[in-house]
Design an enzyme around this catalytic site. Structure first.
Site, PDB file in Angstrom:
ATOM      1  N   LYS A   1       0.831  -1.210   0.000  1.00  0.00           N
ATOM      2  CA  LYS A   1       0.000   0.000   0.000  1.00  0.00           C
ATOM      3  C   LYS A   1       0.859   1.251   0.000  1.00  0.00           C
ATOM      4  CE  LYS A   1      -0.740   1.808   3.835  1.00  0.00           C
ATOM      5  NZ  LYS A   1      -1.112   2.266   5.190  1.00  0.00           N
ATOM      6  N   SER A   2       1.890   1.252   0.836  1.00  0.00           N
ATOM      7  CA  SER A   2       2.730   2.447   0.964  1.00  0.00           C
ATOM      8  C   SER A   2       3.456   2.745  -0.340  1.00  0.00           C
ATOM      9  CB  SER A   2       3.756   2.255   2.086  1.00  0.00           C
ATOM     10  OG  SER A   2       3.083   2.200   3.321  1.00  0.00           O
TER      11      SER A   2
ATOM     12  N   ARG B   1      -8.182  12.290  12.487  1.00  0.00           N
ATOM     13  CA  ARG B   1      -6.743  11.991  12.421  1.00  0.00           C
ATOM     14  C   ARG B   1      -5.980  13.299  12.161  1.00  0.00           C
ATOM     15  NH1 ARG B   1      -5.587   6.935   8.618  1.00  0.00           N
ATOM     16  NH2 ARG B   1      -3.591   7.077   9.699  1.00  0.00           N
TER      17      ARG B   1
ATOM     18  N   ASN C   1       1.620   6.436  18.611  1.00  0.00           N
ATOM     19  CA  ASN C   1       0.825   6.880  17.453  1.00  0.00           C
ATOM     20  C   ASN C   1      -0.130   5.800  16.927  1.00  0.00           C
ATOM     21  OD1 ASN C   1       2.759   5.353  16.117  1.00  0.00           O
ATOM     22  ND2 ASN C   1       3.050   6.817  14.450  1.00  0.00           N
TER      23      ASN C   1
ATOM     24  N   LYS D   1      -9.326  -2.312   3.071  1.00  0.00           N
ATOM     25  CA  LYS D   1      -8.516  -1.069   3.042  1.00  0.00           C
ATOM     26  C   LYS D   1      -7.166  -1.333   2.379  1.00  0.00           C
ATOM     27  CE  LYS D   1      -7.180   2.910   5.901  1.00  0.00           C
ATOM     28  NZ  LYS D   1      -5.748   3.133   5.791  1.00  0.00           N
TER      29      LYS D   1
ATOM     30  N   GLY E   1      -4.387   7.518   4.776  1.00  0.00           N
ATOM     31  CA  GLY E   1      -3.336   8.467   5.181  1.00  0.00           C
ATOM     32  C   GLY E   1      -2.340   8.687   4.058  1.00  0.00           C
TER      33      GLY E   1
ATOM     34  N   ASP F   1       2.860  -0.810  11.936  1.00  0.00           N
ATOM     35  CA  ASP F   1       1.764  -1.610  11.362  1.00  0.00           C
ATOM     36  C   ASP F   1       1.963  -3.097  11.647  1.00  0.00           C
ATOM     37  OD1 ASP F   1       0.983   0.842  10.461  1.00  0.00           O
ATOM     38  OD2 ASP F   1       1.185   0.413   8.327  1.00  0.00           O
TER      39      ASP F   1
ATOM     40  N   ASP G   1      -7.591   1.897  -0.202  1.00  0.00           N
ATOM     41  CA  ASP G   1      -6.645   3.017  -0.111  1.00  0.00           C
ATOM     42  C   ASP G   1      -6.097   3.432  -1.474  1.00  0.00           C
ATOM     43  OD1 ASP G   1      -6.994   3.266   2.583  1.00  0.00           O
ATOM     44  OD2 ASP G   1      -4.911   2.861   3.136  1.00  0.00           O
TER      45      ASP G   1
ATOM     46  N   HIS H   1      -8.756  -2.557   9.243  1.00  0.00           N
ATOM     47  CA  HIS H   1      -8.299  -3.761   8.529  1.00  0.00           C
ATOM     48  C   HIS H   1      -7.312  -4.592   9.345  1.00  0.00           C
ATOM     49  CE1 HIS H   1      -4.656  -1.317   6.842  1.00  0.00           C
ATOM     50  NE2 HIS H   1      -5.244  -0.615   7.785  1.00  0.00           N
ATOM     51  N   ARG H   2      -6.411  -3.904  10.057  1.00  0.00           N
ATOM     52  CA  ARG H   2      -5.397  -4.681  10.799  1.00  0.00           C
ATOM     53  C   ARG H   2      -5.977  -5.390  12.018  1.00  0.00           C
ATOM     54  NH1 ARG H   2      -1.388  -3.836   7.635  1.00  0.00           N
ATOM     55  NH2 ARG H   2      -1.091  -1.755   6.805  1.00  0.00           N
TER      56      ARG H   2
ATOM     57  N   ASN I   1     -10.165   7.018   4.242  1.00  0.00           N
ATOM     58  CA  ASN I   1      -9.309   6.989   5.437  1.00  0.00           C
ATOM     59  C   ASN I   1      -7.883   6.624   5.039  1.00  0.00           C
ATOM     60  OD1 ASN I   1      -8.542   7.170   8.080  1.00  0.00           O
ATOM     61  ND2 ASN I   1      -9.470   5.229   8.725  1.00  0.00           N
TER      62      ASN I   1
ATOM     63  N   GLU J   1      -6.227   3.998  12.164  1.00  0.00           N
ATOM     64  CA  GLU J   1      -7.597   3.704  11.724  1.00  0.00           C
ATOM     65  C   GLU J   1      -8.586   3.765  12.887  1.00  0.00           C
ATOM     66  OE1 GLU J   1      -4.980   2.914  10.302  1.00  0.00           O
ATOM     67  OE2 GLU J   1      -5.237   2.092   8.296  1.00  0.00           O
TER      68      GLU J   1
ATOM     69  N   SER K   1       3.424  11.562  13.094  1.00  0.00           N
ATOM     70  CA  SER K   1       3.380  10.731  11.888  1.00  0.00           C
ATOM     71  C   SER K   1       4.540  11.067  10.956  1.00  0.00           C
ATOM     72  CB  SER K   1       2.048  10.961  11.158  1.00  0.00           C
ATOM     73  OG  SER K   1       2.069  10.314   9.902  1.00  0.00           O
ATOM     74  N   SER K   2       5.166  10.032  10.454  1.00  0.00           N
ATOM     75  CA  SER K   2       6.231  10.234   9.448  1.00  0.00           C
ATOM     76  C   SER K   2       5.625  10.632   8.110  1.00  0.00           C
ATOM     77  CB  SER K   2       7.030   8.946   9.277  1.00  0.00           C
ATOM     78  OG  SER K   2       6.237   7.957   8.623  1.00  0.00           O
ATOM     79  N   GLN K   3       4.337  10.403   7.946  1.00  0.00           N
ATOM     80  CA  GLN K   3       3.698  10.715   6.661  1.00  0.00           C
ATOM     81  C   GLN K   3       3.776  12.210   6.341  1.00  0.00           C
ATOM     82  OE1 GLN K   3      -0.284   9.100   6.536  1.00  0.00           O
ATOM     83  NE2 GLN K   3       0.433   6.990   6.634  1.00  0.00           N
TER      84      GLN K   3
HETATM   85  O1  S3P Z   1       4.209   6.441   4.940  1.00  0.00           O
HETATM   86  C1  S3P Z   1       3.509   5.425   4.959  1.00  0.00           C
HETATM   87  O2  S3P Z   1       3.253   4.778   3.924  1.00  0.00           O
HETATM   88  C2  S3P Z   1       2.975   4.934   6.244  1.00  0.00           C
HETATM   89  C3  S3P Z   1       3.521   5.368   7.431  1.00  0.00           C
HETATM   90  C4  S3P Z   1       3.066   4.877   8.743  1.00  0.00           C
HETATM   91  O3  S3P Z   1       2.320   5.904   9.348  1.00  0.00           O
HETATM   92  P1  S3P Z   1       2.929   6.882  10.496  1.00  0.00           P
HETATM   93  O4  S3P Z   1       4.117   7.554   9.949  1.00  0.00           O
HETATM   94  O5  S3P Z   1       1.781   7.807  10.723  1.00  0.00           O
HETATM   95  O6  S3P Z   1       3.252   6.025  11.678  1.00  0.00           O
HETATM   96  C5  S3P Z   1       2.189   3.638   8.624  1.00  0.00           C
HETATM   97  O7  S3P Z   1       1.541   3.386   9.832  1.00  0.00           O
HETATM   98  C6  S3P Z   1       1.186   3.779   7.515  1.00  0.00           C
HETATM   99  O8  S3P Z   1       0.372   2.634   7.404  1.00  0.00           O
HETATM  100  C7  S3P Z   1       1.869   3.962   6.194  1.00  0.00           C
HETATM  101  C1  PEP Z   2      -1.985   3.322   9.557  1.00  0.00           C
HETATM  102  C2  PEP Z   2      -2.371   2.765   8.417  1.00  0.00           C
HETATM  103  O1  PEP Z   2      -2.886   3.440   7.342  1.00  0.00           O
HETATM  104  P1  PEP Z   2      -2.765   4.938   6.822  1.00  0.00           P
HETATM  105  O2  PEP Z   2      -1.936   4.862   5.589  1.00  0.00           O
HETATM  106  O3  PEP Z   2      -4.159   5.351   6.546  1.00  0.00           O
HETATM  107  O4  PEP Z   2      -2.103   5.775   7.881  1.00  0.00           O
HETATM  108  C3  PEP Z   2      -2.298   1.293   8.243  1.00  0.00           C
HETATM  109  O5  PEP Z   2      -2.451   0.838   7.096  1.00  0.00           O
HETATM  110  O6  PEP Z   2      -2.096   0.563   9.217  1.00  0.00           O
END
Ligand code: S3P
Ligand code: PEP
Length: 438
Positions: free
Chosen positions: A34-35, A137, A349, A424, A108, A326, A63, A398-399, A106, A354, A182-184
């Site tokens: 997914k990422s 969130r 975090n 998801k 992220g 995750d 997603d 989902h997890r 949802n 979710e 969040s690293s996102q």
């Molecule tokens: O960058 C990404 O793809 C993700 C970063 C993580 O989130 P956080 O950085 O919020 O922990 C992870 O939990 C999420 O499912 C995917």
């Molecule tokens: C935290 C998760 O998703 P999101 O990319 O929406 O942050 C996840 O997939 O566990």
């Protein structure tokens, strides 16, 4: 339009009962990460005008559907070659269409990167929103960085949370971002800042969480021709005016977080189970799950592009799993089969994902008779003498659904509510579970 044709939901049942499983063996092909998938879709769309990228082993799930829909609304030209192969035409941030709003569910990995990228490219004004959980969130630390870079962003509801409207683009310069939630936010900025005319120095503040996802972003940016300098651990220098360059084809490796369920099931069911799509070469941090599983006693052999798992007698784990938030969840249910008390630490975090995963996990694990301590940023689990049958609420997470499938390996078994929420990231999870585990 076939691109967005709905896939079959993972199971059209309200609850799923799993019990007394003894074996999990055979071979499973992981869905795309997914990422990686959502990053690859966005980066391919940002490529130089006219360049086409073929994305292979694409994940088709909720997603990625949200990202695909957003790109389609922005006018990106996409062709479905087959279910897991898409061709995306780059438009270099000059989006052919100007939607008023984007709905990102949802996801992220859609909400955060699109917020930053659209604050760099426009079109403005544009509103980004999501489902009810997404609206709980936080995104304030990312927005603060965009404001510092000169953007105008307004919240439509509660300050610090989506929905938000971008009315003016950012310019860059010196920008700080707090990465402790969040690293996102950091990944999002790293994807957006090369698109600005001006250079940017991005300074990370706070105890940055989930580091491997930032490394994943850097690795993918490099594959798409973007140069990011890192003069210090907590500082990046991003030259402006860069143009994403298509690698022509990009293979999305298997989802390492999803692999954790099979690795765990393979251990509980004795294997041998071969998991295709991840291995030594993985660029995903969640591959570290294998090291911790081995520490618990799981027998896993990692090859370049697949893993093989056998059984193992499990002992408890006590570890800081901040780097793999995750996959870390899988240890919470695996703990029920291990001797001793398992503690998963430094995962504050979990509360803003979710669902509040620390609270949800603690609540549902207790239903099995386990003794559970829920801390501000940790969870400790001691299995009972004998597991009790539990009806598990999954909180649209989902997890939660996938982690608790492991309880199918107990005599007491488990009833999982709303198993379809696994769509998801892994719509086929329970079909595959049914095929491999008996
Ligand atoms: O960058 C990404 O793809 C993700 C970063 C993580 O989130 P956080 O950085 O919020 O922990 C992870 O939990 C999420 O499912 C995917
Ligand atoms: C935290 C998760 O998703 P999101 O990319 O929406 O942050 C996840 O997939 O566990």
């Amino acid at each position: 339009m076939p691109l967005f044709a709905p896939w079959k939901s993972c199971c059209n049942v309200e609850t799923l009962r799993l019990q007394g499983l003894r074996q999990c063996a055979g071979r499973v092909d992981l869905p795309g990460s997914k990422s990686i998938a959502n990053r690859a879709l966005l980066m391919a769309a940002l490529c130089q005008q006219g360049q086409t990228t073929e994305l292979r082993h694409m994940l088709r799930s909720d997603d990625t559907a949200r990202m695909l829909e957003a790109l389609a609304a922005l006018g990106v030209s996409m062709t479905e070659i087959d279910r897991t192969t898409l061709r995306i035409k780059g438009c270099q941030g000059h989006w052919p269409q100007h939607p008023q709003s984007l709905y990102l569910g949802n996801a992220g990995t859609a909400m955060r990167p699109l917020t930053a990228v659209l604050a760099a490219t426009g079109p403005c004004p544009i509103t980004l929103t999501g489902d009810s959980r997404m609206q709980e969130r936080p995104i304030g630390d990312l927005v603060a960085a965009l404001l510092a870079g000169g953007a105008t962003v307004d919240y439509q509801g509660i300050n610090g949370y989506p929905p938000l409207t971008i009315t003016n683009c950012m310019q860059g310069g010196k920008v700080q971002v707090n990465g402790s939630a969040s690293s996102q936010y950091i990944s999002a900025l790293l994807m957006a800042l090369p698109l600005l005319a001006q250079d940017t120095t991005l300074e990370l503040v706070g105890d940055v969480v989930s580091w491997p996802y930032i490394q994943l972003t850097l690795s993918m940016l490099a594959a798409f021709g973007i140069v990011v300098e890192q003069p210090q651990q907590q500082q990046f220098f991003i030259r402006g005016g860069q143009i994403y360059q298509s690698p022509q084809t990009y293979w999305i490796e298997g989802d390492a977080s999803a692999a954790s369920y099979w690795l765990a099931a393979g251990v509980l069911g004795g294997g041998p189970l071969r998991i295709d799509g991840i291995g030594h070469k993985s660029i995903q941090g969640d591959i570290q799950f294998v090291d911790y599983l081995r520490q618990m006693g799981g027998q896993v052999v990692l090859h370049d592009e697949y893993a093989e798992v056998q059984g193992g007698e499990l002992v408890a784990l006590d570890a800081d799993l901040n780097a793999i938030p995750d996959a870390a969840m899988t240890f919470a249910t695996l703990a029920l089969f291990a001797q001793g008390t398992t503690c998963i630490r430094n995962v504050a975090n979990w509360r803003i994902k979710e669902t509040d995963r620390l609270h949800a996990m603690a609540t549902e694990l207790r239903k099995t008779g386990a003794q559970v301590e829920e801390g501000a940023d940790f969870i400790c689990i001691t299995p009972p003498q004998q597991l009790q049958h539990a009806r598990i609420a999954t909180y649209d997470d989902h997890r939660m659904a996938m982690c608790f499938s492991l309880l199918g390996f107990s005599d007491a078994g488990v009833t999982i509510e709303d198993p379809a929420c696994c769509a998801k990231t892994y719509p086929d999870y329970f079909q595959e579970f049914n095929r491999l585990c008996r």
